[in-house]
Design an enzyme around this catalytic site. Structure first.
Site, PDB file in Angstrom:
ATOM      1  N   ARG A  20       0.751  -1.191   0.009  1.00 31.27           N
ATOM      2  CA  ARG A  20      -0.100   0.008  -0.052  1.00 31.27           C
ATOM      3  C   ARG A  20       0.774   1.138  -0.079  1.00 31.27           C
ATOM      4  NH1 ARG A  20      -3.593  -0.162   5.028  1.00 31.27           N
ATOM      5  NH2 ARG A  20      -1.598  -1.100   5.755  1.00 31.27           N
ATOM      6  N   ASN A  38      -6.252  -2.526   2.183  1.00 30.89           N
ATOM      7  CA  ASN A  38      -6.334  -4.024   2.273  1.00 30.89           C
ATOM      8  C   ASN A  38      -7.589  -4.622   2.094  1.00 30.89           C
ATOM      9  OD1 ASN A  38      -3.448  -4.378   2.242  1.00 30.89           O
ATOM     10  ND2 ASN A  38      -3.512  -4.408   4.654  1.00 30.89           N
TER      11      ASN A  38
END
Length: 91
Positions: A20, A38
C-alpha cells in the site's frame, strides 16, 4: 485528455510487504488521486483517478510492486472519481 477513474484488485503476496505504501508513492509520482486499502481476503484494492496515460501506467506498475511483493493478478474495472483530493491509504 480527459481524466479517467479505474479500480485495480491486486492478488498474490501483497499484504505485509509495504504494498500500500508503495502504491501511494507511485500514485504520487504519476500525480493521481484515489486510495488503496487491504481486503479481508488478502488482496489489495486501489482506485486511481487522473489522466488516462498516467492511470494506465500506474495499473501496469501494479504488476511489479515493492521488492518483497509477488503479484499474481491485477484485475481492473471502472470506478467513481474520489471525493477527497490526493491519494490516501485507507485503513
Amino acid at each position: 485528455m480527459a481524466d479517467i477513474t479505474r479500480t485495480a484488485r491486486i492478488t498474490g503476496r501483497v499484504q505485509g510487504v509495504a504494498y500500500r505504501a508503495w502504491v501511494r508513492g507511485q500514485a504520487g509520482k504519476f500525480g493521481l488521486g484515489g486510495w488503496v486499502r487491504n481486503c479481508d481476503d488478502g488482496a489489495v484494492m486501489a482506485l486511481f483517478h487522473g489522466p488516462e496515460a498516467q492511470v494506465e501506467a500506474m495499473i501496469t506498475a501494479c504488476w511489479s510492486g515493492p521488492v518483497a511483493a509477488s503479484v499474481r493478478n491485477v484485475e481492473t474495472g471502472s470506478g467513481t472519481p474520489p471525493t477527497e483530493p490526493g491519494f490516501h491509504i485507507q485503513r
